[in-house]
Design a protein around this motif. Structure first.
Motif, mmCIF file in Angstrom:
data_model
loop_
_atom_site.group_PDB
_atom_site.id
_atom_site.type_symbol
_atom_site.label_atom_id
_atom_site.label_comp_id
_atom_site.label_asym_id
_atom_site.label_seq_id
_atom_site.Cartn_x
_atom_site.Cartn_y
_atom_site.Cartn_z
ATOM 1 N N SER A 50 -17.748 -7.809 5.336
ATOM 2 C CA SER A 50 -17.697 -7.801 6.795
ATOM 3 C C SER A 50 -18.059 -6.425 7.340
ATOM 4 O O SER A 50 -18.811 -6.308 8.305
ATOM 5 C CB SER A 50 -16.300 -8.214 7.274
ATOM 6 O OG SER A 50 -16.248 -8.242 8.677
ATOM 7 N N THR A 93 -8.728 -1.422 14.920
ATOM 8 C CA THR A 93 -9.278 -2.480 14.071
ATOM 9 C C THR A 93 -9.444 -3.776 14.856
ATOM 10 O O THR A 93 -10.456 -4.476 14.714
ATOM 11 C CB THR A 93 -8.363 -2.702 12.847
ATOM 12 O OG1 THR A 93 -8.278 -1.477 12.118
ATOM 13 C CG2 THR A 93 -8.888 -3.798 11.946
ATOM 14 N N ALA A 97 -12.738 -5.979 15.777
ATOM 15 C CA ALA A 97 -12.794 -7.430 15.544
ATOM 16 C C ALA A 97 -13.193 -8.173 16.817
ATOM 17 O O ALA A 97 -14.049 -9.062 16.781
ATOM 18 C CB ALA A 97 -11.443 -7.938 15.034
ATOM 19 N N ARG A 101 -17.162 -7.857 15.742
ATOM 20 C CA ARG A 101 -17.198 -9.026 14.854
ATOM 21 C C ARG A 101 -17.317 -10.325 15.639
ATOM 22 O O ARG A 101 -18.054 -11.225 15.279
ATOM 23 C CB ARG A 101 -15.936 -9.039 13.973
ATOM 24 C CG ARG A 101 -15.798 -10.248 13.076
ATOM 25 C CD ARG A 101 -16.751 -10.153 11.885
ATOM 26 N NE ARG A 101 -16.523 -11.215 10.940
ATOM 27 C CZ ARG A 101 -17.118 -12.411 10.991
ATOM 28 N NH1 ARG A 101 -17.973 -12.681 11.954
ATOM 29 N NH2 ARG A 101 -16.879 -13.320 10.082
ATOM 30 N N LYS A 110 -12.156 -14.727 20.000
ATOM 31 C CA LYS A 110 -11.711 -13.334 20.007
ATOM 32 C C LYS A 110 -10.327 -13.152 20.607
ATOM 33 O O LYS A 110 -9.790 -12.054 20.614
ATOM 34 C CB LYS A 110 -12.725 -12.446 20.715
ATOM 35 C CG LYS A 110 -12.992 -12.786 22.153
ATOM 36 C CD LYS A 110 -14.041 -11.874 22.757
ATOM 37 C CE LYS A 110 -15.361 -12.581 22.715
ATOM 38 N NZ LYS A 110 -16.453 -11.859 23.313
ATOM 39 N N ALA A 113 -7.547 -11.429 18.349
ATOM 40 C CA ALA A 113 -7.774 -9.991 18.195
ATOM 41 C C ALA A 113 -7.407 -9.245 19.479
ATOM 42 O O ALA A 113 -6.801 -8.169 19.433
ATOM 43 C CB ALA A 113 -9.228 -9.717 17.810
#
Length: 139
Positions: A50, A93, A97, A101, A110, A113
């Motif tokens: 990832s 982090t 994400a 990501r 999402k 996150a």
């Protein structure tokens, strides 16, 4: 008392407010550590892949940073030990994400996150509360 319950009160500056921080800290920390981090500890290749897929240099380093942040950071958060730094790194982090990501995904993808990010911002700003190892150590 009823007025405080209905319309506010002292908030987190009370034992009850600190109990609320404790519940949120323990739940979110353990959920992060065991719901997200433990699987990555057991199979680090996915996290490393990832990091590589997102274009991070040194994907092995960044993959392990993700793994340790989610697992160890979650445990530290639950314990109330190094709470603000742990919450900062978990929040960072979760921002990666949510915005990298899952940046092109629908909100539902999402949302988790972003929820963790919001919770971590509370701990960065408010700290762990009086029922924490940080508070015990600082005395």
């Amino acid at each position: 008392m009823l007025k405080d319950v209905m319309f506010g009160g002292a908030g987190a500056a009370t034992k009850l407010g600190d109990a609320g921080l404790l519940v949120m800290r323990v739940f979110s920390g353990l959920a992060m550590a065991f719901g997200h981090g433990l699987g990555k500890v057991q199979d680090p290749d996915r996290a490393i892949g990832s990091a590589s897929g997102l274009g991070f240099p040194a994907p092995t380093l960044f993959g392990w940073a993700l793994i340790l942040t989610e697992f160890l950071g979650g445990i530290l958060l639950a314990l109330g030990l190094l709470t603000r730094p742990s919450a900062f790194f978990i929040g960072f982090t979760m921002a990666v994400a949510a915005f990298m990501r899952h940046g092109a995904d629908a909100f539902g993808k999402k949302e988790l996150a972003l929820m963790y990010l919001a919770i971590m911002l509370v701990f960065v700003l408010a700290g762990p509360g009086r029922f924490s190892l940080d508070k015990l150590i600082s005395k």
